[in-house]
Every structure is written in C-alpha cells, then in structure tokens.
Design an enzyme around this catalytic site. Sequence first.
Site, PDB file in Angstrom:
ATOM      1  N   SER A   1     -20.315  40.218 -26.314  1.00  0.00           N
ATOM      2  CA  SER A   1     -20.811  39.385 -25.213  1.00  0.00           C
ATOM      3  C   SER A   1     -19.814  39.402 -24.057  1.00  0.00           C
ATOM      4  O   SER A   1     -18.593  39.447 -24.279  1.00  0.00           O
ATOM      5  CB  SER A   1     -20.993  37.950 -25.702  1.00  0.00           C
ATOM      6  OG  SER A   1     -21.061  37.066 -24.609  1.00  0.00           O
TER       7      SER A   1
ATOM      8  N   TYR B   1     -18.144  30.953 -30.512  1.00  0.00           N
ATOM      9  CA  TYR B   1     -18.960  32.128 -30.175  1.00  0.00           C
ATOM     10  C   TYR B   1     -18.101  33.224 -29.534  1.00  0.00           C
ATOM     11  O   TYR B   1     -18.180  34.395 -29.934  1.00  0.00           O
ATOM     12  CB  TYR B   1     -20.063  31.685 -29.206  1.00  0.00           C
ATOM     13  CG  TYR B   1     -20.964  32.799 -28.743  1.00  0.00           C
ATOM     14  CD1 TYR B   1     -21.958  33.317 -29.570  1.00  0.00           C
ATOM     15  CD2 TYR B   1     -20.840  33.335 -27.457  1.00  0.00           C
ATOM     16  CE1 TYR B   1     -22.799  34.336 -29.135  1.00  0.00           C
ATOM     17  CE2 TYR B   1     -21.672  34.352 -27.016  1.00  0.00           C
ATOM     18  CZ  TYR B   1     -22.652  34.843 -27.858  1.00  0.00           C
ATOM     19  OH  TYR B   1     -23.485  35.856 -27.424  1.00  0.00           O
TER      20      TYR B   1
ATOM     21  N   LYS C   1     -17.410  36.995 -30.994  1.00  0.00           N
ATOM     22  CA  LYS C   1     -17.818  38.205 -30.272  1.00  0.00           C
ATOM     23  C   LYS C   1     -16.607  39.085 -29.920  1.00  0.00           C
ATOM     24  O   LYS C   1     -16.766  40.300 -29.714  1.00  0.00           O
ATOM     25  CB  LYS C   1     -18.623  37.821 -29.031  1.00  0.00           C
ATOM     26  CG  LYS C   1     -19.986  37.209 -29.371  1.00  0.00           C
ATOM     27  CD  LYS C   1     -20.879  38.205 -30.103  1.00  0.00           C
ATOM     28  CE  LYS C   1     -22.264  37.690 -30.392  1.00  0.00           C
ATOM     29  NZ  LYS C   1     -23.137  38.700 -31.021  1.00  0.00           N
TER      30      LYS C   1
HETATM   31  N1  LIG Z   1     -29.124  36.635 -24.143  1.00  0.00           N
HETATM   32  C1  LIG Z   1     -27.893  36.711 -23.636  1.00  0.00           C
HETATM   33  O1  LIG Z   1     -27.631  36.253 -22.509  1.00  0.00           O
HETATM   34  C2  LIG Z   1     -26.792  37.373 -24.433  1.00  0.00           C
HETATM   35  C3  LIG Z   1     -25.581  37.666 -23.779  1.00  0.00           C
HETATM   36  C4  LIG Z   1     -24.561  38.280 -24.481  1.00  0.00           C
HETATM   37  C5  LIG Z   1     -24.745  38.611 -25.824  1.00  0.00           C
HETATM   38  N2  LIG Z   1     -25.933  38.305 -26.423  1.00  0.00           N
HETATM   39  C6  LIG Z   1     -26.061  38.679 -27.834  1.00  0.00           C
HETATM   40  O2  LIG Z   1     -27.229  39.487 -27.992  1.00  0.00           O
HETATM   41  C7  LIG Z   1     -27.833  39.217 -29.255  1.00  0.00           C
HETATM   42  C8  LIG Z   1     -29.272  38.756 -29.060  1.00  0.00           C
HETATM   43  O3  LIG Z   1     -29.288  37.681 -28.135  1.00  0.00           O
HETATM   44  P1  LIG Z   1     -30.614  36.821 -27.910  1.00  0.00           P
HETATM   45  O4  LIG Z   1     -30.500  36.209 -26.579  1.00  0.00           O
HETATM   46  O5  LIG Z   1     -31.804  37.626 -28.255  1.00  0.00           O
HETATM   47  O6  LIG Z   1     -30.374  35.688 -29.055  1.00  0.00           O
HETATM   48  P2  LIG Z   1     -31.402  34.687 -29.752  1.00  0.00           P
HETATM   49  O7  LIG Z   1     -30.615  33.490 -30.140  1.00  0.00           O
HETATM   50  O8  LIG Z   1     -32.618  34.488 -28.887  1.00  0.00           O
HETATM   51  O9  LIG Z   1     -31.902  35.493 -31.050  1.00  0.00           O
HETATM   52  C9  LIG Z   1     -31.097  35.627 -32.189  1.00  0.00           C
HETATM   53  C10 LIG Z   1     -31.977  36.014 -33.365  1.00  0.00           C
HETATM   54  O10 LIG Z   1     -31.145  36.135 -34.528  1.00  0.00           O
HETATM   55  C11 LIG Z   1     -31.792  35.505 -35.621  1.00  0.00           C
HETATM   56  N3  LIG Z   1     -30.808  35.090 -36.617  1.00  0.00           N
HETATM   57  C12 LIG Z   1     -29.913  34.064 -36.519  1.00  0.00           C
HETATM   58  N4  LIG Z   1     -29.220  33.949 -37.657  1.00  0.00           N
HETATM   59  C13 LIG Z   1     -29.671  34.921 -38.494  1.00  0.00           C
HETATM   60  C14 LIG Z   1     -29.346  35.288 -39.838  1.00  0.00           C
HETATM   61  N5  LIG Z   1     -28.427  34.608 -40.540  1.00  0.00           N
HETATM   62  N6  LIG Z   1     -29.999  36.348 -40.392  1.00  0.00           N
HETATM   63  C15 LIG Z   1     -30.960  37.017 -39.690  1.00  0.00           C
HETATM   64  N7  LIG Z   1     -31.315  36.696 -38.424  1.00  0.00           N
HETATM   65  C16 LIG Z   1     -30.680  35.647 -37.843  1.00  0.00           C
HETATM   66  C17 LIG Z   1     -32.513  34.311 -34.996  1.00  0.00           C
HETATM   67  O11 LIG Z   1     -33.526  33.803 -35.845  1.00  0.00           O
HETATM   68  C18 LIG Z   1     -33.037  34.941 -33.715  1.00  0.00           C
HETATM   69  O12 LIG Z   1     -34.295  35.563 -33.927  1.00  0.00           O
HETATM   70  C19 LIG Z   1     -26.939  38.198 -29.944  1.00  0.00           C
HETATM   71  O13 LIG Z   1     -25.993  38.871 -30.742  1.00  0.00           O
HETATM   72  C20 LIG Z   1     -26.251  37.504 -28.770  1.00  0.00           C
HETATM   73  O14 LIG Z   1     -25.024  36.940 -29.161  1.00  0.00           O
HETATM   74  C21 LIG Z   1     -26.961  37.695 -25.777  1.00  0.00           C
END
Ligand SMILES: NC(=O)c1ccc[n+]([C@@H]2O[C@H](COP(=O)([O-])OP(=O)(O)OC[C@H]3O[C@@H](n4cnc5c(N)ncnc54)[C@H](O)[C@@H]3O)[C@@H](O)[C@H]2O)c1
Length: 264
Positions: free
Chosen positions: A157, A170, A174
């Site tokens: 991230s 978090y 990351k």
């Molecule tokens: N959206 C952003 O702005 C952003 C920015 C930087 C990094 N990220 C990273 O990108 C990835 C996806 O982000 P997002 O926005 O889609 O997140 P989100 O929170 O919308 O989705 C995360 C998904 O992971 C699933 N999950 C959680 N715990 C789990 C487990 N123990 N086993 C299986 N599945 C599990 C949840 O049910 C959910 O469907 C993540 O790793 C997040 O940290 C997102």
Amino acid sequence: MRNPALPTSDDHRTDLSGRVAIITGAGQGIGRVYAHRFAEAGASVVIAELNAESGQNVCTEIVAKGHQALAVSSDVTSAASVQSMIDKSMTAFGRIDILVNNAAIYSRMTRATFDELPLEEWDAVMRTNVTGSFLCARGVAPIMRKAGWGRIINVSSGTVTMGRPNFMHYVTSKAAIIGMTRAMARELGPFGINVNTIVPGLTKTEIEADGATDAVWNTILDRQCIKRPGVADDIADVALYLASSASGFITGQSIAVDGGATHL
Ligand SMILES: NC(=O)c1ccc[n+]([C@@H]2O[C@H](COP(=O)([O-])OP(=O)(O)OC[C@H]3O[C@@H](n4cnc5c(N)ncnc54)[C@H](O)[C@@H]3O)[C@@H](O)[C@H]2O)c1
C-alpha cells in the site's frame, strides 16, 4: 535455430490462456476486478474469499460471461483452510500458475492512534495481511516449483511510503509485504517463479473504505502527478502484466500504481 536465451514472441504476451490463478479476497473491491481481468485474459480463476456469498456472486458474474471460475470459501489466516482451498483448486483445474495475495483487513479496519490500538486488532491485521500471504504462498510454491513457472503477486500500500496516521497496524503489515516479496523472490527465482508487490495508492472501488473521506482524497490527489482518482482497473492492468509471461525478467520488485503520488 532459435537462441534459447532470447524469448519467443509467445513469451511476451499478457494472454493467460491455460493458466490457473488464485485470487484471495476477490469477493469485492480490487480483487473482484483482478478476477474479471484475469478471466477475460483466458485464465481459470479461483475466488478464495472469506465471505462465501460475495465470492460466489463474483464467480457467477465471471461464469455468466463464458469464462472459467470457482468460488472457494476460504480464510487465509487458517493453514487448514488455505490447504483445502489449494486442494479444491487442483481438483477443479489441475494446476496453479498464479497467486494474488490480495485478501486483507482494509476497508473495514479499526482506526486508532497507535498507543490506543487494541492488541486484538493488531494481531488480526498481522494475521490476515502478513501471515495470510505467507500461508497462501507456502501452499502454492511446491506446485509452481514442480511446474517450473509461477507468478506470486503480493499487495502492499502507498501508506507505507506516506506513513498515514491512525493505521499503524495496517501500514506495518503492508511494509512487511515488501520484505516478504524480496526474500521470496530470492528463493523462488531459480525455479521460474517471479514474486512482485503491487503498491496501490488510494483506489476507488464499489466499496467506500472507512476513512477515505473527501479531505483524504483531496490530499492524495494533490500529491499525484496524474490528477484523477485511481480505480481498480488501474491496479488490475499492472497485475495482469505481473501475472503473465511479459514480466518474465522482473522479480522482487515493488511497483507503485498511484498516479505518481509516491516515487519508490
Ligand atoms: N482500495 C485501496 O485504496 C487500497 C490501497 C492500497 C492497498 N490496497 C490493498 O488492496 C487489496 C484490496 O483492497 P480493497 O480495497 O479491494 O479491499 P476490501 O477491504 O474492499 O476487500 C478485501 C477482501 O478481502 C476479504 N478478506 C478479508 N479477510 C480475509 C480472509 N481472512 N480470508 C479471505 N478473504 C479475506 C474480504 O472479505 C474482502 O472481500 C488489499 O490488500 C488492500 O490492503 C487497497
């Protein structure tokens, strides 16, 4: 005669036909878009998701478009659940070529100053974001090693570079992913397995993440060179490249996809 040191044109395509990709946490958000994108590129995709209903919905969407998908209710924090997910993937498709360690505690995470963060929250974030990625990579590595080809894509991230407040669990999790990627790349490179990290900036999905307020968005947009919000498709484009043969000589890297907000 072809010089074996030179790639053929086939090696340089982002076609995933015949490949099998596991995407954890693909029931919503960016993971859902990875699953669609990889399936459109020809892969059979495994949606390994804690929320069985959302995982099944994504699977149904993909199958309705004529692609191959399997939803497996999985918890990446449990070694037994991860092994069962891998076994089901092998039974359904007979191989595993690509793993995207996307599942994380992110959009619904508890935010607090670090000295007020409950230990349980710290442990839960580490267990899902760090240990979960380790368990899934550990599970697929022997299969990829045997095949002599594999792609592991970890997800960090932009908060690691910026050090956002009230997210220390978090941000720490990351940051660990970047080190994990480098160590894994060293061990797996000799077996044709490339391991890289995508570092998304703030990214819009159908889920409105807690804490992604207008003020936060404005701060991020100010920092970006490209003055529009990042969307999941931006991240999926890079994931597709990293999942394919086109990225054959890239491993151990962290690639920021954030409109230039940070320069690694
Ligand atoms: N959206 C952003 O702005 C952003 C920015 C930087 C990094 N990220 C990273 O990108 C990835 C996806 O982000 P997002 O926005 O889609 O997140 P989100 O929170 O919308 O989705 C995360 C998904 O992971 C699933 N999950 C959680 N715990 C789990 C487990 N123990 N086993 C299986 N599945 C599990 C949840 O049910 C959910 O469907 C993540 O790793 C997040 O940290 C997102």
